[in-house]
Design an enzyme around this catalytic site. Sequence first.
Site, PDB file in Angstrom:
ATOM      1  N   SER A 195       4.974   8.707   9.397  1.00 12.30           N
ATOM      2  CA  SER A 195       5.150   9.636  10.512  1.00 12.30           C
ATOM      3  C   SER A 195       4.929   8.917  11.851  1.00 12.30           C
ATOM      4  O   SER A 195       4.277   7.869  11.905  1.00 12.30           O
ATOM      5  CB  SER A 195       4.159  10.792  10.368  1.00 12.30           C
ATOM      6  OG  SER A 195       2.843  10.266  10.320  1.00 12.30           O
ATOM      7  N   GLU A 231      -0.564   7.563  -1.252  1.00 16.20           N
ATOM      8  CA  GLU A 231      -1.519   8.030  -2.253  1.00 16.20           C
ATOM      9  C   GLU A 231      -1.036   9.312  -2.937  1.00 16.20           C
ATOM     10  O   GLU A 231      -1.592   9.725  -3.946  1.00 16.20           O
ATOM     11  CB  GLU A 231      -2.905   8.245  -1.624  1.00 16.20           C
ATOM     12  CG  GLU A 231      -2.997   9.310  -0.537  1.00 16.20           C
ATOM     13  CD  GLU A 231      -2.591   8.824   0.859  1.00 16.20           C
ATOM     14  OE1 GLU A 231      -1.643   8.017   0.976  1.00 16.20           O
ATOM     15  OE2 GLU A 231      -3.216   9.277   1.833  1.00 16.20           O
ATOM     16  N   CYS A 270      13.575  11.269   5.908  1.00 12.74           N
ATOM     17  CA  CYS A 270      13.573  10.932   7.338  1.00 12.74           C
ATOM     18  C   CYS A 270      14.980  10.985   7.900  1.00 12.74           C
ATOM     19  O   CYS A 270      15.164  10.984   9.107  1.00 12.74           O
ATOM     20  CB  CYS A 270      12.976   9.553   7.567  1.00 12.74           C
ATOM     21  SG  CYS A 270      14.010   8.272   6.875  1.00 12.74           S
ATOM     22  N   LYS A 319       0.880  -1.182   0.000  1.00 13.42           N
ATOM     23  CA  LYS A 319       0.000   0.000   0.000  1.00 13.42           C
ATOM     24  C   LYS A 319       0.911   1.224   0.000  1.00 13.42           C
ATOM     25  O   LYS A 319       1.382   1.668   1.036  1.00 13.42           O
ATOM     26  CB  LYS A 319      -0.888  -0.019   1.259  1.00 13.42           C
ATOM     27  CG  LYS A 319      -2.218   0.689   1.137  1.00 13.42           C
ATOM     28  CD  LYS A 319      -2.148   2.164   0.751  1.00 13.42           C
ATOM     29  CE  LYS A 319      -1.772   3.075   1.881  1.00 13.42           C
ATOM     30  NZ  LYS A 319      -1.572   4.484   1.417  1.00 13.42           N
TER      31      LYS A 319
END
Length: 498
Positions: free
Chosen positions: A227, A177, A282, A174
């Site tokens: 996050s 988006e 990150c 997944k």
Amino acid sequence: MTNRISHWIDGKNWAGVAERTGEVFDPATGEVRALVDFAGDGQIAEAVDAAAAAFPGWRDTSLAARTKIMFTFRELLVARKDELAAIVTSEHGKVLSDAAGEVQRAIENVEYACGAPQLLKGGYSENASRGVDVYSLAQPLGVVGVISPFNFPAMVPLWFVPNAIACGNTVVLKPSEKDPSAANFIAELFAEAGLPSGVLNVLHGDKVAVDGLLTHPVVKAISFVGSTPIARYVYETGTAAGKRVQALGGAKNHMVVLPDADLDLAADAAVSAGFGSAGERCMAVSVIVAVDPVGDELVSKITERMAKLRVGDGRDPDSEMGPLVTAAHRERVASYLDAGVEAGARLVVDGRDTGVDGGEGGFWLGPTLFDHVEPGMSIYTDEIFGPVLCVARAHSYDAALELVNANPYGNGTAIFTNDGGASRRYQNEVEVGMVGVNVPIPVPVAYYSFGGWKNSLFGDSHAYGPEGFHFFTRTKVVTSRWLDPSHGGVNLGFPRNV
Ligand code: NAD
């Protein structure tokens, strides 16, 4: 007509009509370049069912056959790496050289997964007791879910997918988006490499898709990157549903500069690690801890370099920093500039002044520098995830270490110094998962593992490398005794002579 990006389920594009879709932008122009389908319950079930159906055949596929597919995938990826980098730039906005770097790090993870036959070897102890052998097997888990963030749409999926499938699992990926196309490109390339249908599926969407995977009884494990609040939620929800979960979260990475450091090297590093990919990494450096007396000189060297950074469309080879990913994210990052000034930090360079010719609708925010940042300010406490670099001053090495260790995040950190003793002390004392010594972004190579400490990782397995293989397998230990017919069917020595 707007392009449509849809799920990749059981080796083909999903042909249904989505109830919900999301907009995918070109961040350099602000235009909507595509609509991405968002999964509902039906598509979640379809993707998991396809992965579950493919599992028995895939786990029984020989190591040689699995590895051959991985090698072929690696060759295809190398041949088409520029195309993948261009896809990343078109939806994420990062400059092409950054996107190419991302794809290169992804390829290294595929190469690691090609070593599966060696990496999956178990142990064997002959004659643990007389006539009794003990050995271990590393077996796949079944269907695993991979949920990835927007900032590395090619690399983060490839931190997990190659290792997961090399270990014999089947996957539902997944992706974010915000930039979903890289995942489809990867899935299609795997299919071209010979991966059987259903072994890798791509499910697009938002929280609905994530929740569907987190609670689906057939999904055995979740690898998540995103996050910290969502990582915590994913860890808690997934483990409550009985799954194995590794959830990598956000960061606030500090770069400590000691008085004996080479300040030109440190300033170069601060600028590339602070503003590369517009700070949407990150492992970006977001706080420079300048140990007295280097603060003023360091700030001036960083400022000089910032003035030369070329901000522009990522497709332009002259650009060194692109736009932010969406308008909403750009507004969120920009809001920290007022907050920092109100809290009393000194705004040395204001990125809001940056304009880009021909990119009027783009999500631009130029490199920004704050000095005299204090721990209580929101620009210090929050992960801004944009091109905003903060300088905090420390009186001594001990004060710098205390500041870094008091921070709730612990993803990456760096120390700049020419003192081997100080750097050795730092690597021993700092409570952070990845440490650079005169290296600003210490992302481990593919044969180590990637992961932070504290609020930067929930779970006990880091991503990829040896810990990745460990995460995607479960160990079985067999204790075995065979009766020997040449001795009348009596086992030699056991149990008579134990
Ligand atoms: P995000 O947390 O918003 O999204 C990550 C994934 O979670 C996406 O696939 C998204 O669709 C999904 N998601 C978003 N909201 C959700 C919700 N409420 N419930 C369930 N799922 C949800 O992160 P992002 O903005 O895409 O990525 C940036 C963040 O990722 C930064 O915090 C960055 O530090 C972090 N990150 C961490 C690492 C690491 O290795 N530690 C690597 C890359 C990025």
